[in-house]
Design an enzyme around this catalytic site. Structure first.
Site, mmCIF file in Angstrom:
data_model
loop_
_atom_site.group_PDB
_atom_site.id
_atom_site.type_symbol
_atom_site.label_atom_id
_atom_site.label_comp_id
_atom_site.label_asym_id
_atom_site.label_seq_id
_atom_site.Cartn_x
_atom_site.Cartn_y
_atom_site.Cartn_z
ATOM 1 N N MET A 33 0.870 -1.179 -0.112
ATOM 2 C CA MET A 33 -0.042 -0.119 0.182
ATOM 3 C C MET A 33 0.775 1.259 -0.023
ATOM 4 O O MET A 33 1.809 1.454 0.686
ATOM 5 C CB MET A 33 -0.732 0.168 1.409
ATOM 6 C CG MET A 33 -1.848 1.179 1.438
ATOM 7 S SD MET A 33 -2.775 1.096 2.966
ATOM 8 C CE MET A 33 -1.596 1.389 4.218
ATOM 9 N N SER A 107 3.271 -6.962 2.099
ATOM 10 C CA SER A 107 2.234 -6.387 2.527
ATOM 11 C C SER A 107 0.883 -6.833 1.678
ATOM 12 O O SER A 107 0.930 -7.955 1.338
ATOM 13 C CB SER A 107 2.365 -4.710 2.872
ATOM 14 O OG SER A 107 1.693 -4.501 3.955
ATOM 15 N N GLN A 108 0.029 -6.022 1.386
ATOM 16 C CA GLN A 108 -1.082 -6.000 0.495
ATOM 17 C C GLN A 108 -0.896 -6.863 -0.615
ATOM 18 O O GLN A 108 -1.849 -7.793 -1.303
ATOM 19 C CB GLN A 108 -2.045 -4.823 0.543
ATOM 20 C CG GLN A 108 -1.688 -3.921 -0.581
ATOM 21 C CD GLN A 108 -2.731 -2.793 -0.623
ATOM 22 O OE1 GLN A 108 -3.437 -2.473 0.128
ATOM 23 N NE2 GLN A 108 -2.543 -1.863 -1.868
ATOM 24 N N ASP A 225 5.452 -5.839 14.359
ATOM 25 C CA ASP A 225 4.729 -4.933 13.304
ATOM 26 C C ASP A 225 3.738 -4.186 13.916
ATOM 27 O O ASP A 225 2.797 -4.716 14.712
ATOM 28 C CB ASP A 225 3.984 -6.119 12.298
ATOM 29 C CG ASP A 225 3.824 -5.299 11.012
ATOM 30 O OD1 ASP A 225 3.502 -4.473 10.965
ATOM 31 O OD2 ASP A 225 4.058 -6.431 9.978
ATOM 32 N N HIS A 281 7.321 -3.955 10.549
ATOM 33 C CA HIS A 281 6.903 -4.157 9.164
ATOM 34 C C HIS A 281 8.014 -4.046 8.080
ATOM 35 O O HIS A 281 8.651 -3.127 7.979
ATOM 36 C CB HIS A 281 5.868 -3.368 8.765
ATOM 37 C CG HIS A 281 4.756 -3.784 7.742
ATOM 38 N ND1 HIS A 281 4.254 -4.944 7.711
ATOM 39 C CD2 HIS A 281 4.580 -3.160 6.552
ATOM 40 C CE1 HIS A 281 3.440 -5.150 6.733
ATOM 41 N NE2 HIS A 281 3.305 -4.175 6.089
#
Ligand SMILES: *[C@@H]1O[C@H](CO)[C@@H](O)[C@H](O)[C@H]1NC(C)=O
Ligand SMILES: *[C@@H]1O[C@H](CO)[C@@H](O)[C@H](O)[C@H]1NC(C)=O
Length: 299
Positions: A33, A107-108, A225, A281
């Site tokens: 993102m 991530s996404q 995270d 993260h």
């Protein structure tokens, strides 16, 4: 004659080194993102590193839109179903991916790549590495742990209220993987992306078959995270239904026990790999990545 043959042979060896050597399986990357395919400080650096570790490897870093600016915007505003469809067309039209590819999602980008594996089986994804992906969605906003808890709760309540409204599902990518553990039914009905690829609405057998065709599904979790809530989503776990405190691992979930997605069988076949790192993260060292990912799954 002998000499000529060896020259021809040498020629082929060296052309393999400089042109498109098929020594390494190509790699498809998908960013997270607010990021894009090719920034020098993010996926550009990843590509550079992969090119060092796997010399000459062919790479495709997914870019949604014509420019990197579009790509960043689309990571918030273009529905994942559309993004996955575009990515599918991209990999189909790349002749160097014809024989299959490995994939790394950030991530996404991880849940989008999983959707790609499930919905777009040709060419075949071989090993898939999810770096801090949210396979059971999120119930929290980025960095929420670091701000005042009342603000956090307020935003949660707002998204709780509106996340599953149709307009919100089509306006904001993150709403499509918002997962409200207090109202699982609403999530299953309302999530237009995650609940579908997780076979929560109905069972799509081709999702199971295509996911199970992976050789390896590697999930990397960041233990501290602050962007993903709950962190266990990075290992396909989530909150126990009905509350937002107690964590349920993938193996404890109904999704697994009923094997709605083939994950239980994959686990039994040794195809699921759960790795964890102590950092926040996306914090990892390349030496760690080489040893635990590249050497094991990409060579
Ligand atoms: C990969 O490395 C080669 C040799 O150093 C270089 O010519 C090429 O441009 C690099 N490709 C990428 C995508 O970094
Ligand atoms: C299963 O998913 C595929 C790929 O998205 C779709 O084309 C197909 O219609 C789905 N099947 C069912 C029964 O929903």
């Amino acid at each position: 004659m002998q000499l000529l043959y060896s020259r021809v042979y040498l020629f082929f060896i060296s052309s393999c080194l400089v042109v498109t050597c098929e020594k390494f399986t190509p790699v498809v990357l998908w960013h997270g993102m607010g990021d894009a395919c090719c920034f020098p400080f993010s996926l550009g650096a990843v590509q550079k590193h992969l090119n060092d570790s796997l010399p000459g490897v062919h790479m495709l870093s997914i870019k949604i839109g014509n420019t990197v600016v579009d790509d960043v915007e689309n990571s918030y505003f273009m529905h994942p179903n559309k993004q996955v469809q575009l990515a599918c067309e991209m990999i189909k039209s790349d002749p160097l991916l014809r024989k299959g590819y490995n994939a790394i999602g950030f991530s996404q980008g991880s849940q989008f790549l999983r959707a790609l594996a499930q919905r777009c089986p040709v060419p075949r994804m071989k090993s898939f590495v999810s770096v801090g992906g949210q396979h059971q969605g999120v119930y929290g906003i980025p960095n929420c742990l670091s701000v005042d808890h009342r603000t956090c709760d307020y935003i949660r309540r707002m998204l709780n209220h509106a996340a599953y409204f149709s307009w919100m599902q089509h306006a904001l990518v993150q709403a499509t993987y918002w997962h409200d553990p207090l109202n699982e039914e609403l999530y299953k009905e309302g999530s237009t992306f995650l609940a579908d690829i997780n076979n929560e609405k109905s069972i799509n057998q081709s999702y199971i078959d295509n996911l199970m065709a992976l050789k390896n599904f590697v999930m990397i979790k960041f233990e501290t995270d602050t962007m993903v809530q709950p962190i266990e989503s990075e290992w396909f776990g989530f909150y126990e239904p009905g509350q937002a405190k107690k964590i349920q691992t993938l193996q404890e979930s109904e999704l697994y026990k009923q094997d709605r997605l083939g994950l239980k069988q994959m686990d039994q076949e040794g195809k699921l790999h759960f790795l964890s790192l102590p950092g926040n993260h996306q914090q990892f060292e390349w030496s760690w990545f080489d040893k635990n990912i590249i050497d094991k799954y990409f060579k």
